[in-house]
Design a protein around this motif. Structure first.
Motif, PDB file in Angstrom:
ATOM      1  N   ARG A 175       8.908 -32.174 -30.785  1.00  0.00           N
ATOM      2  CA  ARG A 175       8.858 -33.300 -31.713  1.00  0.00           C
ATOM      3  C   ARG A 175      10.091 -33.348 -32.596  1.00  0.00           C
ATOM      4  NH1 ARG A 175       3.392 -31.707 -31.625  1.00  0.00           N
ATOM      5  NH2 ARG A 175       3.708 -30.315 -33.419  1.00  0.00           N
ATOM      6  N   ALA A 176      10.528 -32.185 -33.076  1.00  0.00           N
ATOM      7  CA  ALA A 176      11.706 -32.148 -33.945  1.00  0.00           C
ATOM      8  C   ALA A 176      12.963 -32.556 -33.179  1.00  0.00           C
ATOM      9  CB  ALA A 176      11.875 -30.752 -34.537  1.00  0.00           C
ATOM     10  N   VAL A 177      13.094 -32.075 -31.942  1.00  0.00           N
ATOM     11  CA  VAL A 177      14.241 -32.445 -31.126  1.00  0.00           C
ATOM     12  C   VAL A 177      14.222 -33.941 -30.830  1.00  0.00           C
ATOM     13  CG1 VAL A 177      15.281 -32.208 -28.827  1.00  0.00           C
ATOM     14  CG2 VAL A 177      14.640 -30.171 -30.129  1.00  0.00           C
ATOM     15  N   ALA A 178      13.037 -34.474 -30.536  1.00  0.00           N
ATOM     16  CA  ALA A 178      12.932 -35.912 -30.275  1.00  0.00           C
ATOM     17  C   ALA A 178      13.367 -36.720 -31.484  1.00  0.00           C
ATOM     18  CB  ALA A 178      11.503 -36.273 -29.874  1.00  0.00           C
ATOM     19  N   ASP A 179      12.976 -36.288 -32.684  1.00  0.00           N
ATOM     20  CA  ASP A 179      13.364 -37.011 -33.895  1.00  0.00           C
ATOM     21  C   ASP A 179      14.877 -36.975 -34.105  1.00  0.00           C
ATOM     22  OD1 ASP A 179      10.760 -37.687 -34.456  1.00  0.00           O
ATOM     23  OD2 ASP A 179      10.442 -36.037 -35.874  1.00  0.00           O
ATOM     24  N   GLU A 180      15.475 -35.791 -33.951  1.00  0.00           N
ATOM     25  CA  GLU A 180      16.926 -35.664 -34.125  1.00  0.00           C
ATOM     26  C   GLU A 180      17.677 -36.475 -33.063  1.00  0.00           C
ATOM     27  OE1 GLU A 180      18.771 -34.164 -36.347  1.00  0.00           O
ATOM     28  OE2 GLU A 180      17.300 -33.000 -37.485  1.00  0.00           O
ATOM     29  N   THR A 181      17.169 -36.414 -31.836  1.00  0.00           N
ATOM     30  CA  THR A 181      17.818 -37.140 -30.741  1.00  0.00           C
ATOM     31  C   THR A 181      17.730 -38.639 -30.960  1.00  0.00           C
ATOM     32  OG1 THR A 181      17.306 -35.368 -29.184  1.00  0.00           O
ATOM     33  CG2 THR A 181      17.763 -37.540 -28.247  1.00  0.00           C
ATOM     34  N   HIS A 189      25.161 -42.790 -30.623  1.00  0.00           N
ATOM     35  CA  HIS A 189      26.082 -41.654 -30.589  1.00  0.00           C
ATOM     36  C   HIS A 189      25.712 -40.647 -29.506  1.00  0.00           C
ATOM     37  CE1 HIS A 189      28.227 -42.847 -34.138  1.00  0.00           C
ATOM     38  NE2 HIS A 189      27.155 -42.782 -34.900  1.00  0.00           N
ATOM     39  N   THR A 190      26.733 -39.961 -29.004  1.00  0.00           N
ATOM     40  CA  THR A 190      26.572 -38.781 -28.163  1.00  0.00           C
ATOM     41  C   THR A 190      27.107 -37.601 -28.959  1.00  0.00           C
ATOM     42  OG1 THR A 190      26.633 -39.826 -25.989  1.00  0.00           O
ATOM     43  CG2 THR A 190      27.525 -37.611 -26.127  1.00  0.00           C
ATOM     44  N   GLY A 191      26.377 -36.483 -28.982  1.00  0.00           N
ATOM     45  CA  GLY A 191      26.837 -35.345 -29.781  1.00  0.00           C
ATOM     46  C   GLY A 191      25.863 -34.190 -29.741  1.00  0.00           C
ATOM     47  N   THR A 192      26.009 -33.251 -30.670  1.00  0.00           N
ATOM     48  CA  THR A 192      25.194 -32.040 -30.697  1.00  0.00           C
ATOM     49  C   THR A 192      24.546 -31.854 -32.055  1.00  0.00           C
ATOM     50  OG1 THR A 192      27.072 -30.663 -31.362  1.00  0.00           O
ATOM     51  CG2 THR A 192      26.654 -30.880 -28.998  1.00  0.00           C
ATOM     52  N   PHE A 193      23.472 -31.074 -32.089  1.00  0.00           N
ATOM     53  CA  PHE A 193      22.879 -30.637 -33.344  1.00  0.00           C
ATOM     54  C   PHE A 193      22.238 -29.271 -33.127  1.00  0.00           C
ATOM     55  CE2 PHE A 193      19.497 -33.064 -31.250  1.00  0.00           C
ATOM     56  CZ  PHE A 193      18.381 -32.224 -31.374  1.00  0.00           C
ATOM     57  N   ASP A 194      22.079 -28.532 -34.219  1.00  0.00           N
ATOM     58  CA  ASP A 194      21.476 -27.200 -34.186  1.00  0.00           C
ATOM     59  C   ASP A 194      20.070 -27.259 -34.752  1.00  0.00           C
ATOM     60  OD1 ASP A 194      23.832 -26.098 -33.185  1.00  0.00           O
ATOM     61  OD2 ASP A 194      24.647 -25.782 -35.200  1.00  0.00           O
ATOM     62  N   ILE A 195      19.202 -26.413 -34.218  1.00  0.00           N
ATOM     63  CA  ILE A 195      17.816 -26.398 -34.651  1.00  0.00           C
ATOM     64  C   ILE A 195      17.215 -25.033 -34.320  1.00  0.00           C
ATOM     65  CG2 ILE A 195      16.750 -27.191 -32.487  1.00  0.00           C
ATOM     66  CD1 ILE A 195      15.072 -29.149 -34.268  1.00  0.00           C
ATOM     67  N   ALA A 196      16.165 -24.657 -35.058  1.00  0.00           N
ATOM     68  CA  ALA A 196      15.475 -23.396 -34.778  1.00  0.00           C
ATOM     69  C   ALA A 196      14.399 -23.615 -33.719  1.00  0.00           C
ATOM     70  CB  ALA A 196      14.849 -22.837 -36.053  1.00  0.00           C
ATOM     71  N   ARG A 197      14.000 -22.538 -33.066  1.00  0.00           N
ATOM     72  CA  ARG A 197      13.011 -22.647 -31.985  1.00  0.00           C
ATOM     73  C   ARG A 197      11.624 -23.058 -32.474  1.00  0.00           C
ATOM     74  NH1 ARG A 197      13.991 -17.300 -28.447  1.00  0.00           N
ATOM     75  NH2 ARG A 197      15.339 -16.755 -30.205  1.00  0.00           N
ATOM     76  N   ASP A 198      11.382 -22.955 -33.786  1.00  0.00           N
ATOM     77  CA  ASP A 198      10.104 -23.419 -34.316  1.00  0.00           C
ATOM     78  C   ASP A 198      10.174 -24.865 -34.767  1.00  0.00           C
ATOM     79  OD1 ASP A 198      11.597 -23.283 -36.598  1.00  0.00           O
ATOM     80  OD2 ASP A 198      10.297 -21.852 -37.647  1.00  0.00           O
ATOM     81  N   GLY A 199      11.322 -25.538 -34.516  1.00  0.00           N
ATOM     82  CA  GLY A 199      11.477 -26.936 -34.878  1.00  0.00           C
ATOM     83  C   GLY A 199      12.024 -27.162 -36.267  1.00  0.00           C
ATOM     84  N   HIS A 201      14.964 -26.303 -39.469  1.00  0.00           N
ATOM     85  CA  HIS A 201      16.414 -26.170 -39.553  1.00  0.00           C
ATOM     86  C   HIS A 201      16.814 -24.884 -40.263  1.00  0.00           C
ATOM     87  CE1 HIS A 201      17.516 -30.096 -37.898  1.00  0.00           C
ATOM     88  NE2 HIS A 201      16.423 -30.539 -38.470  1.00  0.00           N
ATOM     89  N   CYS A 202      15.832 -24.004 -40.461  1.00  0.00           N
ATOM     90  CA  CYS A 202      16.111 -22.698 -41.057  1.00  0.00           C
ATOM     91  C   CYS A 202      16.577 -21.740 -39.965  1.00  0.00           C
ATOM     92  CB  CYS A 202      14.863 -22.147 -41.727  1.00  0.00           C
ATOM     93  SG  CYS A 202      14.223 -23.203 -43.045  1.00  0.00           S
ATOM     94  N   GLU A 203      17.711 -21.128 -40.151  1.00  0.00           N
ATOM     95  CA  GLU A 203      18.266 -20.178 -39.195  1.00  0.00           C
ATOM     96  C   GLU A 203      18.254 -20.748 -37.768  1.00  0.00           C
ATOM     97  OE1 GLU A 203      16.396 -16.411 -39.553  1.00  0.00           O
ATOM     98  OE2 GLU A 203      16.691 -16.282 -41.715  1.00  0.00           O
ATOM     99  N   PRO A 204      18.935 -21.846 -37.551  1.00  0.00           N
ATOM    100  CA  PRO A 204      18.939 -22.459 -36.204  1.00  0.00           C
ATOM    101  C   PRO A 204      19.519 -21.525 -35.161  1.00  0.00           C
ATOM    102  CG  PRO A 204      20.648 -23.418 -37.586  1.00  0.00           C
ATOM    103  CD  PRO A 204      19.807 -22.571 -38.493  1.00  0.00           C
ATOM    104  N   ASP A 205      18.827 -21.413 -34.047  1.00  0.00           N
ATOM    105  CA  ASP A 205      19.293 -20.548 -32.964  1.00  0.00           C
ATOM    106  C   ASP A 205      19.422 -21.295 -31.643  1.00  0.00           C
ATOM    107  OD1 ASP A 205      16.605 -20.953 -32.619  1.00  0.00           O
ATOM    108  OD2 ASP A 205      16.083 -18.823 -32.409  1.00  0.00           O
ATOM    109  N   LEU A 206      19.284 -22.624 -31.677  1.00  0.00           N
ATOM    110  CA  LEU A 206      19.475 -23.458 -30.494  1.00  0.00           C
ATOM    111  C   LEU A 206      20.486 -24.555 -30.812  1.00  0.00           C
ATOM    112  CD1 LEU A 206      15.795 -24.143 -29.333  1.00  0.00           C
ATOM    113  CD2 LEU A 206      17.359 -22.410 -28.432  1.00  0.00           C
TER     114      LEU A 206
END
Length: 398
Positions: A175-181, A189-199, A201-206
């Motif tokens: 759900r979080a990735v869908a919202d950011e996307t 836009h085409t681009g990148t964003f960082d996110i944590a595995r729990d959805g 933005h704290c300590e993003p590891d993806l």
């Protein structure tokens, strides 16, 4: 991969296994930007390009390997000072490329097909894929529709829009990735964003790479003259949805403009006020007649469009400028006007003039100077310079 959506969608319909290599990051000077893709099927057939030839052979081999072992991989290609013939970009840039196997019936195939099919139909859609994170998540995909979408894929958000697929992580991650996307998609836009595995933005590891496919930008050509016919052809070549508008029905005909997407017989300013425009729309005024130009330009210069240009001599421009000031246009609004339209190429024929107009549009779009590259010291590939800041890299909205 959405830049070769039509071919890949057909491959999936035919049940072909393939691997696709996608440019997910660029630094320095490089011939192609994020989203450029090369795909290879199980028979060795290749389509697309990631570098214009510099590293195609090595990337082809990576795709073949991904087809064999079923593993996604991210590789970096750059210039080799020690060996100019080594695999690398002789233009001096660095490409990060994600290579993903797409087997028929694979876990992400349905999401990828959803995005490819929409892009092939020139509908708005985005594809988000993991480009940094644990090996088991690398390449996992989510297809996302824009905020105004309804129906379609089964997962529909309360705020509108929908997505398909799952990344294999925390339930909130999708759900979080869908919202950011969707935020990137809605902006084109085409681009990148960082996110944590729990959805969160704290300590993003993806890191997710998002490819957005939006309908073609519009080119509105006002004035059904011979120069307009040439500009229509160039506009179509550049990928615009081209509309020709003229108040005179005898000139605004399909016979005279067979390649135009739309032909409208109406007063230009009236049509502009009722038609859809956005931040990628370009407006080309070729009427050079005050009774058409002035009300049209008054409307156009107050719209958030990408480019407004008007044909005419310098004397015509001076008169046009005076009339527009009398109508209350501000200095900031008037500075948006490209008049006389086009770059100075010494153009004479309609085709040459269309080329000069198109060159100015591209320069405005990409931040170019219009100067000969042989005599300038600016970066050749402007899009790849200085566009990656913070967590997001947003490229190519116009």
């Amino acid at each position: 991969m959405l830049d070769i959506a039509e071919e890949l969608s057909r491959w999936l319909d035919e049940g072909r296994d393939f691997a696709v290599a996608t440019v997910v990051a660029v630094s320095g000077s490089a011939p192609r930007g994020p989203g450029a893709a090369l795909a290879v099927d199980a028979d060795g057939t290749a389509i697309g390009s990631v570098s214009g030839g510099c590293v195609e052979g090595a990337v082809y081999d990576l795709c073949a390997q991904a087809l064999q072992d079923g593993q996604a991989v991210r590789e970096r290609f750059g210039y080799s000072d020690e060996d100019a013939f080594a695999v690398g970009l002789t233009c001096g840039g660095v490409l990060d490329i994600l290579v993903t196997p797409v087997p028929a019936g694979g876990p992400d195939t349905k999401a990828i097909q959803t995005a490819l099919s929409a892009a092939a139909r020139r509908e708005a859609a985005a594809l988000a894929r993991v480009v940094r994170g644990p090996a088991q998540l690398l390449g996992r995909a989510l297809a996302v529709h824009p905020s105004e979408a309804r129906g379609g894929p089964p997962r529909t958000e309360s705020g509108g829009g929908s997505y398909e697929g799952e990344l294999g992580g925390h339930p909130d991650l999708d759900r979080a990735v869908a919202d950011e996307t969707r935020a990137l998609l809605d902006a084109g836009h085409t681009g990148t964003f960082d996110i944590a595995r729990d959805g969160s933005h704290c300590e993003p590891d993806l890191t997710l790479f998002v490819e957005s496919s939006v309908p073609p930008p519009r080119m509105l050509v006002f004035g059904a003259i011979d120069f307009a016919a040439a500009l229509v052809r160039v506009g179509k070549f550049l990928g615009y949805h081209v509309t020709v508008c003229d108040a005179r029905p005898v000139f605004a005909t399909r016979t005279r403009f067979p390649e135009a997407d739309d032909i409208v017989a109406d007063w230009p300013h009236r049509y502009l006020r009722r038609t859809r425009t956005d931040s990628r729309t370009v407006v080309c005024v070729l009427t050079h007649d005050a009774k058409f130009d002035i009300p049209l330009l008054e409307a156009a210069l107050r719209l958030p469009v990408a480019y407004v240009g008007a044909m005419g001599s310098r004397r015509t421009h001076a008169d046009r400028d005076r009339r527009l000031r009398e109508r209350g246009l501000t200095e900031a609004e008037l500075t948006r006007l490209h008049s006389p339209i086009g770059l100075d190429l010494g153009a004479r024929t309609p085709e040459e003039t269309a080329l000069s107009i198109a060159a100015e549009i591209v320069a405005a779009r990409r931040g170019g100077t219009g100067l000969p590259l042989s005599g300038s010291h600016t970066p050749i590939h402007h899009d790849t310079e200085g566009c990656r800041s913070g967590a997001a890299s947003r490229v190519g909205s116009f």
